[in-house]
Design an enzyme around this catalytic site. Structure first.
Site, short mmCIF file in Angstrom:
data_model
loop_
_atom_site.label_atom_id
_atom_site.label_comp_id
_atom_site.label_asym_id
_atom_site.label_seq_id
_atom_site.Cartn_x
_atom_site.Cartn_y
_atom_site.Cartn_z
N MET A 13 67.94 -19.23 29.30
CA MET A 13 67.22 -18.42 30.28
C MET A 13 67.09 -19.20 31.58
O MET A 13 67.16 -20.42 31.60
CB MET A 13 65.83 -18.07 29.74
N CYS A 14 66.86 -18.46 32.65
CA CYS A 14 66.69 -19.01 33.99
C CYS A 14 65.64 -20.12 33.95
O CYS A 14 64.61 -19.94 33.31
CB CYS A 14 66.24 -17.88 34.92
N PRO A 15 65.90 -21.24 34.57
CA PRO A 15 66.97 -21.57 35.49
C PRO A 15 68.14 -22.33 34.86
O PRO A 15 69.03 -22.79 35.56
CB PRO A 15 66.26 -22.47 36.51
N GLU A 16 68.14 -22.48 33.53
CA GLU A 16 69.15 -23.31 32.87
C GLU A 16 70.61 -22.92 33.17
O GLU A 16 71.41 -23.82 33.45
CB GLU A 16 68.92 -23.33 31.36
N ASP A 40 71.53 -14.02 29.99
CA ASP A 40 70.32 -13.81 30.78
C ASP A 40 70.63 -12.83 31.92
O ASP A 40 71.46 -13.13 32.77
CB ASP A 40 69.83 -15.13 31.34
#
Length: 77
Positions: A13-16, A40
């Site tokens: 999920m954000c920001p990964e 995502d």
């Protein structure tokens, strides 16, 4: 579509996904293409913005169900 490298950010999920994308783009040569696989939905906004901001080319973007695919060409130089 042809690509030189693959980044599988599925399940992240954000920001990964964008953080990993930044690292992977440094590993490929200018004008090579990186394929990104993500799940995502925020990547539909974040990855095009990443490309615009850093000057990379978003060559192609596709969605199949809940999976998003991006082909990004590293900028020259």
């Amino acid at each position: 579509m042809e690509h030189h490298s693959l980044l599988d950010a599925s399940g992240l999920m954000c920001p990964e996904p964008v953080m990993m994308l930044h690292v992977e783009m440094k590993k490929i040569e200018p004008l090579e293409v990186l394929k990104v696989v993500a799940t995502d939905p925020s990547t539909t906004r974040d990855i095009p913005n990443f490309c615009r901001f850093l000057g990379h080319t978003l060559v192609k973007q596709e969605q199949e169900g809940d999976v998003y695919y991006y082909w990004i060409q590293r900028r020259e130089g």
